[in-house]
Each structure stands twice: as structure tokens, then as C-alpha cells.
Write an enzyme that holds these catalytic residues in place. Structure first.
Site, PDB file in Angstrom:
ATOM      1  N   ASP A 127       0.818  -1.224   0.000  1.00 58.64           N
ATOM      2  CA  ASP A 127       0.000   0.000   0.000  1.00 58.64           C
ATOM      3  C   ASP A 127       0.851   1.274   0.000  1.00 58.64           C
ATOM      4  O   ASP A 127       0.344   2.353  -0.307  1.00 58.64           O
ATOM      5  CB  ASP A 127      -0.910   0.035   1.237  1.00 58.64           C
ATOM      6  N   ARG A 274      -0.068  -8.951  -4.825  1.00 56.80           N
ATOM      7  CA  ARG A 274       0.936  -9.212  -3.790  1.00 56.80           C
ATOM      8  C   ARG A 274       1.756 -10.453  -4.105  1.00 56.80           C
ATOM      9  O   ARG A 274       2.647 -10.818  -3.342  1.00 56.80           O
ATOM     10  CB  ARG A 274       0.241  -9.449  -2.443  1.00 56.80           C
TER      11      ARG A 274
END
Ligand code: F6P
EC number: 2.7.1.90
Length: 341
Positions: A127, A274
Site C-alpha cells: 500500500d 501481492r
């Protein structure tokens, strides 16, 4: 010294590269021994360890995920968490801890430092919203994956005259959306920091169709309409009180179809962002963070975190880094807005 290492929170490309760098420097340069705690703070609470020597870190540089495992365990969610951590460190004769994680894992590390536990932090999160550092590793990989997805979606949007919405990760901060959206030529980028006006989104969609193109909208999972709330996947929260987000893309697709009569579809990138091997930049950053973290342990710089400032790695207090999330700068968002509609 015997040094315990843990990886906590959501997994992230580059975690293994940090482990490799710590061990590859710490063993020959300082004569340290390493112990890997399994699954973040859970491993420290329960004394669940695995070996972490030079043989164990061979081949880890390009490998995604974390060989130590990860969890969102919060030691402060139980009354005896700190005592159990102290107990494990004493029992295993561990002199120092390196915690690799985001706001939650490092928030725990900051509190433990306050309680006198010798700990050093390494920042990770796709993030990119951790304070104190310009970038975290994992972010560049996530942006590359999201950009490739946007590039691919353009062709279907054009061929079928559809609105295509790409939902990316970003709970509180829209860094992935802004970087990938700018790189991929999105016609609207919706981020948590800036509640969006659905009338405005509709106007951008319509103007894009008028120009004989099809719109691509990139939306962070944490984005919300003006006066509305985050869209949740379930009412469940994790040990740090975070709800599971997801669904804003579908909500928006439905709203756009209803208002414009144009077909709108959503692609949710989810954990694909991810997964897999880190980019060269993330390997570079993760490696440098690992090297500086083990130097900090050697120097006894407890309560500090490795951080990127420009092209330098510096050590900053964990407390400062975990005080506030780093949100998208309105000036950067204004640059992206030039291309909306
Ligand atoms: O914190 C990183 C992150 O990938 C967020 O973007 C996302 O909201 C969250 O983790 C998802 O977590 P989990 O994989 O535990 O559902």
C-alpha cells in the site's frame, strides 16, 4: 548476538530478499546467529521458530511471499502478550528482534520498544502508506502488476465499448491506484483520500465515449462515494480492528450501467498484486533495508526503522513512522486528474 526475525501482516514481494540480506551480512560481518519466528508475532508469542542461517536464505532473492510465514496476530490483544514475548526471548536466548511489517506489525514493535524490548523495524507494504519512508518495498511490484492489467483491459474496453473498472488494493491510501492509473492511462482514478462524486464519474465516462474511446476507471478498495461509506466484503475485522474491504468496483459498475446504459464490468486484482517475484526495484530496496537493519542491530539502535529518503537509507524512530499513515499528496492527485474523462 542471537537475533530473532519475523514477518507480519499481509505478505509482500521482497520479504524474502530482506531476510537474505540480514543473514548474508549479519553472519559474516558481525558473527550473529539468526532465529526465524513463524507467522509474525504469533511465532514470538508461542515460541514457534525455524532455523535461519545462510543455507536457509539461499535462492530467496527473487522469491515472493515469506518463507517465515505471516499472520495478523496482535500481541496487545491479550493481557499477557508482552510477558509471553519476553518469556520467548529469554527462553531462546534472543538478544534482539527485527520486525518486518507494515503499520500494525511495526506499531506493535514501537510499543514493545517502549516496554524495553530491543527491536529494529523494516517497513513493508504494497500500500506504500507507512510514514517515515518515501517508499516501501512491494509497492513497485504491485504497481507493475496493476499497470499490466490496465494495459490489457484497454483492448477489451475498446472492442466492446464497455466501461472497465479495475479495483486495486489500498485500504486507506490510493498510492497503487494513482501510480498504476497514471501509468496505464486511466480515465478516472478513485482513491480513499478523496470521496468521489458519482455524477462526476458519470460525466467522465460519457465524455470518454463521446471521444470514441472506452473508459477505464481505477478504484482503490477503500474508495467511497461522497456521503457514503467503504464497501465491505464481510463484517469481520482482524486482530487490529481492520474490516475486510472489497466490492466498491462492482457497486460502481452497477451505478454506471444504471445511469448511462453502457455495459460496465469490474476486474478485482486482489492478491494477484501481492504475489510472485518482486521487481528489480523492490529487490534492491528490500536488500538495502535488510543491510541497514542488521547494521542498526549491531549498533544497538533500538526502536528505529530503516527508511528510504531520496536514494539514501536512513534510520527513523518507529514511533514517528507509525504515528500517521502517509496519504496521497493532493498535488499528485491533481496531476493525475489532467487525464480524467
Ligand atoms: O495491507 C496490505 C493489504 O494488501 C491491503 O491493501 C489490503 O486491504 C489487505 O492487505 C488485505 O489483507 P488480507 O490479505 O489479509 O485480506
Amino acid at each position: 548476538m542471537r537475533v530473532g526475525v519475523l514477518t507480519g501482516g499481509g505478505d509482500c514481494p521482497g520479504l524474502n530478499a530482506v531476510l537474505r540480506a540480514i543473514v548474508r551480512k549479519g553472519v559474516p560481518a558481525y558473527g550473529h546467529e539468526f532465529v526465524g519466528f513463524r507467522d509474525g508475532w504469533r511465532g514470538v508469542l508461542e515460541g514457534d521458530v525455524r532455523p535461519l542461517g545462510i543455507p536457509e536464505v539461499r535462492g530467496l532473492l527473487p522469491r515472493g511471499g515469506t518463507v517465515l510465514g505471516s499472520s495478523r496476530t496482535n500481541p496487545f490483544a491479550t493481557d499477557d502478550g508482552v510477558d509471553r514475548i519476553r518469556g520467548t526471548l529469554a527462553e531462546r536466548e534472543i538478544d534482539a528482534l527485527i520486525a518486518i511489517g507494515g503499520e500494525d506489525t511495526l506499531g506493535v514493535a514501537a510499543r514493545l520498544h517502549d516496554d524495553g524490548v530491543p527491536v529494529v523495524g523494516v517497513p513493508k507494504t504494497i500500500d506504500n502508506d507507512l510514514g517515515g519512508t518515501d517508499y516501501t518495498f512491494g509497492f513497485d511490484t504491485a504497481v507493475s502488476i496493476a499497470t499490466e492489467a490496465i494495459d490489457r483491459l484497454h483492448t477489451t474496453a475498446e472492442s466492446h465499448h464497455r466501461v472497465l473498472i479495475v479495483e486495486v488494493m489500498g485500504r486507506h491510501a490510493g498510492w497503487i491506484a494513482v501510480h498504476a492509473g497514471m501509468a496505464g492511462g486511466a480515465n478516472a482514478i478513485l482513491i480513499p483520500e478523496r470521496p468521489f462524486d458519482v455524477d462526476q464519474v458519470q460525466a467522465w465516462v460519457e465524455s470518454r465515449f463521446r471521444a470514441q474511446y472506452a473508459p477505464i476507471i481505477v478504484v482503490s478498495e477503500g474508495a467511497m462515494p461522497l456521503g457514503g461509506a467503504e464497501v465491505l466484503q464481510s463484517g469481520q475485522t482482524d486482530a487490529f480492528g481492520h474490516a475486510r474491504l472489497g466490492g466498491v468496483g462492482d457497486w460502481l459498475a452497477h451505478e454506471i450501467e444504471r445511469r448511462t446504459g453502457k455495459e460496465a464490468r469490474t476486474t478485482v486484482l486482489g492478491h494477484v498484486q501481492r504475489g510472485g517475484t518482486p521487481t528489480a526495484r523492490d529487490r534492491w530496496l528490500a536488500t538495502r533495508f535488510g543491510l541497514h537493519a542488521i547494521d542498526a542491530v549491531q549498533a544497538g539502535e533500538w526502536g528505529m526503522m530503516a527508511a528510504l529518503r531520496g536514494t539514501d537509507i536512513v534510520m527513523v524512530p518507529l514511533l514517528e513512522a507509525t504515528k500517521e499513515l502517509r496519504l496521497v499528496d493532493p498535488a499528485l492527485y491533481a496531476e493525475a486528474e489532467v487525464f480524467f474523462g
